[in-house]
Structures are given as C-alpha cells and as structure tokens.
Design a protein around this motif. Structure first.
Motif, short mmCIF file in Angstrom:
data_model
loop_
_atom_site.label_atom_id
_atom_site.label_comp_id
_atom_site.label_asym_id
_atom_site.label_seq_id
_atom_site.Cartn_x
_atom_site.Cartn_y
_atom_site.Cartn_z
N ALA A 49 0.82 -1.05 -0.15
CA ALA A 49 0.15 -0.02 -0.21
C ALA A 49 1.01 1.18 0.03
N GLN A 50 0.45 2.24 -0.81
CA GLN A 50 0.95 3.58 -0.70
C GLN A 50 0.49 4.29 0.47
N ARG A 51 -0.85 4.45 0.77
CA ARG A 51 -1.33 5.00 2.02
C ARG A 51 -2.54 4.22 2.38
N ILE A 52 -2.64 4.15 3.94
CA ILE A 52 -3.93 3.51 4.39
C ILE A 52 -4.58 4.41 5.26
N PHE A 53 -5.70 4.77 5.27
CA PHE A 53 -6.60 5.41 6.18
C PHE A 53 -7.51 4.48 6.93
N VAL A 54 -7.69 4.73 8.23
CA VAL A 54 -8.49 4.03 9.27
C VAL A 54 -9.22 5.27 9.97
N ILE A 55 -10.64 4.67 9.94
CA ILE A 55 -11.56 5.45 10.96
C ILE A 55 -12.22 4.51 11.61
N GLY A 56 -12.59 5.19 12.92
CA GLY A 56 -13.31 4.41 13.71
C GLY A 56 -13.59 5.00 15.16
N ASN A 61 2.49 -3.04 4.72
CA ASN A 61 3.63 -2.04 4.54
C ASN A 61 3.39 -0.76 3.89
N PRO A 62 2.42 0.15 4.42
CA PRO A 62 2.03 1.27 3.88
C PRO A 62 3.29 2.48 4.04
N ARG A 63 3.22 3.32 3.26
CA ARG A 63 4.36 4.38 3.18
C ARG A 63 3.81 5.38 4.18
N ARG A 64 2.51 5.48 4.15
CA ARG A 64 1.75 6.42 5.06
C ARG A 64 0.61 5.77 5.85
N LEU A 65 0.26 5.98 7.04
CA LEU A 65 -0.81 5.27 7.81
C LEU A 65 -1.42 6.28 8.57
N ILE A 66 -2.66 6.68 8.03
CA ILE A 66 -3.34 7.78 8.71
C ILE A 66 -4.38 7.42 9.44
N VAL A 67 -4.79 7.56 10.80
CA VAL A 67 -5.83 6.96 11.72
C VAL A 67 -6.62 8.40 12.20
N GLY A 68 -7.87 8.37 11.53
CA GLY A 68 -8.79 9.44 11.95
C GLY A 68 -9.69 9.10 12.99
N ILE A 69 -9.83 9.94 14.10
CA ILE A 69 -10.44 9.81 15.27
C ILE A 69 -11.13 11.00 15.80
N SER A 70 -12.18 10.79 16.43
CA SER A 70 -12.74 12.01 17.28
C SER A 70 -12.50 12.05 18.56
N PRO A 71 -11.25 13.12 18.84
CA PRO A 71 -10.94 13.04 20.43
C PRO A 71 -11.81 13.24 21.37
#
Length: 861
Positions: free
Chosen positions: A206-213, A231-241
């Motif tokens: 993967a180039q990028r992975i986005f995870v939301i939950g 093995n993504p180059r960028r891993l972005i996790v979206g959350i609501s603090p």
C-alpha cells in the motif's frame, strides 16, 4: 455509490413483504413507534430483529426501553456469540425484489438519523435484471445466509420465521447464476477470522492506508497487523478526540502512524460512528472496507470464544464524496499534545458492572400453552412462574411448575392470560432466574393479518389509486400516519442516548457523508403515501395514526401492500380473482372499522385541546372525511357490495360524527379551527378546504336540511336537527369564504346514490344563510324586547359580527344555545330585529311563515 440516503425513506418505498434487521444495540420503542409502523404501512408484514443477547437483556430489564409488542407484531431474537453480535444490517425482501443495507448504523434514533454513519446499499429489482446485477443478488443471498447461520439452536418458532422469509422471497434459496465475487463478507462463528477472509482481497502493498473508527483495541493489535501485511508508506488514523475509545499510548505503539482529527468528515457535527478502511495500493488501485467492524482485535482477529459477529463490504476503485472526504484526512495536522492530554484525562468509562438481571430466553405460545427451552443445569421445579402483558402488568402467577429435560411447558386455561401474555419470569426461592419473551405462533405465522382483513384487502380491487380524489386523500393520510409531533426526536433521544462500552450514540445532525439521515418533520409531510388500491391498508393505517398518543400501545395490524405483479405466482394469487366472499360480512367489517376511526378522531379533538396542537388534528380530520367520501363515491359501486348496503356506518353514527366535528371546529369554547389558523400564521394548508367542503357534503349525507326545519314542537329526538342548523350556520359562511372549499363541495355533486338534488341543496343553503345574515345585519343593536322564544329559533349574541346559533332548550327566562350546551343565557338580554322584508323571504316549504323568520335575535350572555 456515495449518495446520501435515509433508511426510513428506503423502508417507506414499499413493495416488500418482509424485513430482517440485525443490530448490536437498539432502542426498541423507536422501532415499535416509528420503524415498524413504516414497515407495515409500506407492505412488510413479516418483520424480525436479531439483537445482541447482552444488549437485548439490558433493554428488557429497563422499563423505558422494554418492548411492548415483540413476539406478537414482530419477532425479536437475542443472539449470543463469543464476543458481541455486532452486524448492522437491514434486509428488505419481496417476491421478486430485495434491498440490502450494510453499515455502521444501529437500530436507534441516532443510528437512523444524526450519527455520522456509513451505509452500503444493494438492490435487486426483478428477474430480468439478474444478469446485470449478479453481485447484488449474491450480496443479498450471502447476507441472509450469514444471519441465518446464527440461528442454529434457536427455538422452533425462530426456524419457522426464517422459513417464512424464504417463502416470501423464494429467490433467496436459488443458487447464484454464476460464481460471482460478492462484496459482502460476514464473520464466521468458527473457523477463519474476519481478517483471514478479507486479506486475500487486498493488494500486496500500500501507498497509503486510512483508518477511521470510534473504538480501538487497547494494544492496537489490528492496526499493527494491517500495517505489517501491507507495509504502507503512510498510515493515517482518523479519530474524534472527544468520543473515541483509544489508548493515549497510541503514538508509541504505532510510531509510523499519523493520528488526525476526523471530525471534518461531518463538518464538526455528530458522533463519528462510521467505520472505514481505505487502502491505496502502490499500483494505483483503491480498496474501501466499510461496515460494522471497528478497527479492533475482537472484530478482526479474535478466536471464536471472544469473536464478534461482524459484516463488512469491500469495494474497489470507489468514486464519490466518501472517498474524497477520507482522503482529506491526509491534509489535517497531527493531533496536538493537548488533544492527547484530553484523551488521557477524559473520565474513563468504567468496566461494565456484572449484569445481574435475569437471563432472557425465548418462549413459544401455541395451543394455549407456553413452551420454554432452558439451558442445561437448571432446576427441575420452578417455585413460581409469573406472567406479564406487554405493559408489564402482572396477569397471574403459577406455582411449582416442573421442567422436563430443560423444557418447561405451561398450560394456560385462562384464554385471556394466553392472548395477553408477553413475557414470563421464572423464580426459585424468590429469585428470578430467567425472563422468557413469548412469541405467539398464531399471530406471527399469520404475518399480522386476520382472514377478514386479507379478504377485505383483495376484494376491494376496484380502488385503483388512479382517481384524483383518492390520490389527494392518500396524501393527507400520509401526514396523519407519518408526521410526528414537534419535539419527537429530542424527547426520544434523551431517553435512548445511553452510551455503552461497545457503542455510543449522539444526537447531532450530520451534513455530509454517505449516511442514513432521518427525515425531518417537514420532509416527512411532503412524502406521498400511495396504497395502490389497498383500502384495508388505508383503514388500518388510519386507525393506527389516530391512535397515536391515545393509548400505551396500538396493536392493530396493517394489511400488506402488494402489487398484482408480486401476487402472481404466489400462494396468494387466488386473491387476485373475484372469489366467493360474504359481502354482508365485509360490509359490517368495514363499518366497524369506520366507527373505530370516528371514535379515535373524537378523542384526538380532546387531545388537540389539551396539547394545543390543532393543525395536526385538522390534517387528521381531512383524511377521515376524504376516506368517508371515497367509500361512498367509488367503493360502493363494487360488485361484491350487496345492493342497498353501505360501507359507512348508520345515519345516526354519521350525524353524531358531523355534529361533534363541527362543534369542536367552530364552537367558541372549542375553537380548533380559529386556533389552527393562528398557528399556521398565514401558511397554506389545503386540508382546510377539504374539511370545509367535505363537511358540507357530509351534512347532505346525514339528511340535514336547515331550510325545511320548523321546531315549534321540538321533541328530544329532533334536537340533532336543531344542532345541525347551528353547525350549518357556522359551516356555510366558512365554506363560502374559501374558493377551494367551494370547489371541493361542488366536486362532490355526483358522489353516491343520493347525489340527485345535492346541487340544489347546496345552492339553497348558501342562499339560506345570505338571507339570515341580511335580515340581522342592519339592526344589530335593536332594542325592542324579544317575543317569546321557541326551541330551534335562530339567534345571535350582540357583537360586531353576529355569531348565529339556535335555541336548544328553554327554562323560564333562561335559554341554552346549541353553540355551547353547558351554559344558560338570560332571555332578558335578547333583542329582536324587524320582520324580514319580502326580498329576503324564506323558501315556501314545510309551512315556514314570516313569523318563523322574524326570530333572528340579538343579545348577550
């Protein structure tokens, strides 16, 4: 793919006969008061909910969230698995069609309205579409088989409910046309984990992975497994603090990941309850995974003993707003230390307290007996079995009931107990060990219909839904049934907004995303309710709508809306034919329903007074009057209606409804109509015209004629005619002031077998009122003392604008008027005008004399 949808709107689309809902959490009063009525009104008569057993037990233990009609009007099945039963699925089934919704939405007000949710929609239209939508059909079939697999070991009644699904939608059992790769994947009770089922569909890198939950496992094991695999180059996790359940040690556990605020997905509004994984491969492919599975170990990696039941959808190269919004997360800054400090210091939810309430099991009611299958290692003798109805009222108690190899069979000699029973409690030594939710086989297998209702539905085939009058009536009926009172959402949200360790619901509205947006009141009112000729549905739905707010529970069943195409080839195809029916029985059945509608409408008048919400009552009355008129106009022409019989109740019943309706609308102490006009603040309300025009027509149907009335020797049985003159004195000028009402009234000139003479009757009453007004208007303040009054005389109290009414009763020098029968007026305040001139002479019928017309009096209370 990424259009905004409303699950309630999808339900109301109609054409289905059954619904199957899977949910982790549910606010069951919301289902019973909103969702199920929409389902039954649009045709779904066989409805079943599968719910996590732990959450179902909690809901049942709380009086505010306990179901009242489960087991009678729909099936409720608690499902126990190693972890949590967590799929969120809505499956709508018809004979030749189906729709599937798989997402993150629970069966709650927030899940169907205000949360930030992601929902996938699959549709199957008809046999000719199959080659084009093979993947859609496979998704529906796989979703059904996935849910059915969790029914093994359930009681016999549950198996019967699933057999009914396959009878109503036989295509569920058909093999796929080709071996298609379905995007739907459900976890297994045993064997492969959800991750093992999904990973072979993912790219190699993967180039990028986005995870939301909203929920993550404590050690972020699943995200670590995902990162190791791709093995993504960028891993972005979206959350609501403010809402997320995640360890504040996340940056250390995932040093190569970026954690960003995902609230932009909903423009800062609403609880982020969506779950999504977006993978951009190194070769340019994109894979989007959405559904019920949180990015947690319990959802993706756990063994059977602790594994959740989950359902996800995998799509490749998705185009649309959802993907674009997710990609925007890459442009967001990392969470600040202040955000992590907030997560760290935010009050932690304590571990769930041990739930000590009685375990919930299922019971089957059949042949005046209850059968309860209990888990092993339970007492063979139960000291006490308490039986309750749907409202929690104790019906009675039985003692010392023996259990035979885990099966408890209870015979109920009292038929009233049997019919009312909703659940039972099983006690030993004063301790309640089990609650059993009773499923009534007779009612559920009958799919919510009596034989008379079904015959009525299919026999009234003459109602095609094509006449303009019926179309307008149905529009009004839709408002009666579906428009909710102001404050509905907020009131229910407060009672259902309980936050749990596994799921959390919010009530803010979401502007953007592929979500299930609940329709607003204004939006609901604009929807049209077309019944395609199904009068039985209209009658039952209207009875249901008029019962809202009057009773704790409305148990009427709505007749299914099924098109002719859907009946062809079904076990009910015979009803398409004009078969032998007892026309007299059906007429009586219809009359009883109309009388029930009348009764509820009168109660709604009182409710409108106390709640000060007259506009909704105006809409309800317009629906009732329109339906009455159409019954007389079209249905009585049907061949099955015996000659000389009417679907409407007797003349006395019609007269009572007319007199009471007009009294509530116009009488000074009631004044629903003036109050409605104030509430409308000048807004257009076409129902007002319908009411005015249809009430005038109903007066004709009731055989009232104010022009011919002479009451010098009125007896008690004639007092209704005195009251009718009073009502027409208010109704006729109100109709004249409204051009649309005049048009509606004249449109009814050819209605029913009594139509001859209606035009003359209507024109005559308009002229009649003009003469009365002309005689009174010039001398409002005349002073001569009144001559002796008679019952039935037309009078008015001194005012700038005369309010005409009639004398109903005389006692010495006091008079009771028809406008307000609870008050006595003094005769000494009455004043008489001069005799009517020749230009305003009355019609020369039935002996009216000039002296009869002289008593147009003025006075005050």
């Amino acid at each position: 793919m990424t259009e905004r949808i409303s699950l309630l709107d999808e339900i109301k689309a109609g054409g289905y006969q059954a619904s199957l809902i899977a949910t982790y959490n549910a606010y069951l009063p919301f289902y019973e008061e909103v969702v199920r009525p929409h389902l039954t009104a649009s045709g779904c008569r066989h409805n079943l909910i599968m719910m996590d057993a732990h959450r179902c037990n909690e809901a049942f233990n709380d009086l505010g969230s306990r179901p009242r009609s489960a087991g009678k009007l729909y099936s409720l099945i608690p499902v126990k698995v190693g972890g949590a039963f967590h799929p969120k699925i809505l499956l709508l089934l018809g004979r030749n069609k189906g729709s599937l919704f798989v997402g993150s939405h629970n069966l709650t007000i927030a899940g169907y309205s205000s949360n930030l949710e992601l929902t996938n929609k699959f549709t199957y239209g008809s046999a000719r579409d199959r080659k084009q939508i093979q993947a859609e059909i496979a998704a529906l079939q796989n979703a059904y088989q996935f849910l059915k697999s969790y029914m093994e070991g359930q009681p016999e009644i549950v198996q019967e409910m699933f057999e009914a699904f396959e009878r109503l939608a036989p295509w569920l059992r058909e093999p796929h046309i080709v071996d298609v790769d379905t995007p739907f994947i459900g976890s297994s009770i045993s064997g492969e984990t959800l991750w093992e089922k999904v990973q072979w569909k993912l790219p190699t890198a993967a180039q990028r992975i986005f995870v939301i939950g909203p929920f993550f496992d404590a050690k972020l094991q699943f995200i670590q497994r995902l990162a190791e695999r791709l093995n993504p180059r960028r891993l972005i996790v979206g959350i609501s603090p403010e809402e997320v359940e995640i360890t504040d040690d996340a940056p250390r556990l995932l040093p190569n990941a970026r954690f960003v605020d995902a609230q932009l997905l909903g423009e800062g509004a609403g609880y982020l309850h969506a779950k999504a994984i977006l993978i951009e491969s190194t070769d340019g492919q994109e894979v989007l995974i959405t559904g019920s599975a949180n990015p947690s170990s319990a959802a993706w990696l756990a063994p059977p003993a602790t594994r959740n039941a989950e359902a996800v959808v995998i799509r490749t190269n998705v185009q649309g707003q959802v993907v674009d919004d997710i990609k925007q997360l890459a442009e967001q800054p990392d969470l600040t230390e202040a955000s992590w400090q907030y997560i760290r210091n935010r009050p932690k939810r304590t571990a769930e307290e041990k739930f000590t309430a009685p375990t919930l099991v299922l019971a089957m009611a059949a042949d005046n007996s209850l059968v309860i299958n209990l888990p092993p290692d339970n007492p063979e003798l139960w000291d006490e079995v308490s039986i309750f109805d749907g409202l929690g009222k104790l019906l009675g108690t039985l003692n010392n009931i023996a259990c035979n190899e885990g099966c408890l069979q209870i015979s109920l000699a009292d038929i009233a107990w049997y019919k009312a029973a909703s659940w039972v409690e099983l006690s030993v030594q004063g301790i309640v060990k089990f609650r059993a939710l009773i499923h009534h086989r007779e009612e559920l297998t009958g799919l919510g219909q009596t034989s008379t209702e079904r015959a009525l539905r299919d026999s009234l085939a003459t109602l095609t839904g094509e006449t303009p009058m019926l179309e307008e009536v149905l529009k009004i009926i839709s408002k009666v049934i579906f428009a909710e009172d102001d404050g509905f959402s907020s009131n229910r949200a407060e009672s259902s907004g309980q936050r749990t360790d596994a799921e959390s619901e919010s009530t803010s509205e979401i502007p953007q995303f592929e979500i299930s947006i609940g329709a607003t009141q204004k939006g609901i009112r604009k929807k049209q309710f077309y019944a395609e000729g199904d009068l039985g549905l209209i009658l039952n739905a209207l009875i249901y709508g008029l019962g809202k707010g009057l009773y704790p529970e409305v148990q009427e069943r709505h007749i299914s809306q099924r098109s002719e195409e859907e009946l062809v080839g079904s076990e009910e195809e015979e009803f398409l034919l004009i078969h032998r029916i007892d026309g007299t029985e059906l007429v009586q059945h219809c009359q009883k329903k109309i009388k029930k509608i009348f009764s509820r409408m009168l109660k709604q008048y009182e409710k409108a007074k106390s709640e000060k919400k007259p506009v909704r009552t105006i809409i309800q009355l317009a629906a009732v009057l329109g339906l009455i008129c159409h019954l007389r106009c079209e249905v009585e022409k049907a061949a099955w209606v015996p000659r000389g019989q009417s679907l409407l109740p007797s003349i006395p019943e019609l007269r009572k409804f007319f007199l009471e309706s007009c009294r509530y609308l116009y009488a000074p102490n009631e004044a629903l109509l003036p109050n409605a006009l104030v509430d409308l603040e000048g807004e257009d309300c076409p129902e007002l015209a319908y009411i005015r025009g249809y009430l005038v027509w109903l007066a004709w149907e009731c055989d009232f004629d104010a022009r011919l009335a002479k009451f010098s020797e009125v007896r008690n049985e004639k007092l209704d005619e005195v009251r009718a003159v009073d009502r027409l004195l208010q109704l006729i000028p109100d109709m004249k002031s409204d051009a649309s009402a005049m048009a509606a009234a004249y449109q009814l000139q050819n209605v029913g077998c009594r139509s001859a003479g209606y035009d003359d009757w209507l024109a005559g009453h308009i002229k009649w009122h003009e003469k009365i007004a002309a005689a009174a208007q010039p001398r409002l303040h005349a002073v001569p003392e009144a001559e002796e009054l008679n019952v039935g005389d037309i009078v008015y109290r001194k005012s700038e604008t005369p309010y005409f009414t009639t004398v109903l009763e005389i006692n010495n020098r006091k008079v009771k008027l028809a406008e307000n029968e609870g008050i006595w007026y003094s005769v000494s305040f009455l004043r008489m005008v001069q005799p009517i001139s020749a230009t305003a002479s009355p019609p020369q019928k039935k002996g009216w004399t000039t002296n009869d017309w002289r008593r147009v009096l003025g006075g005050s209370r």
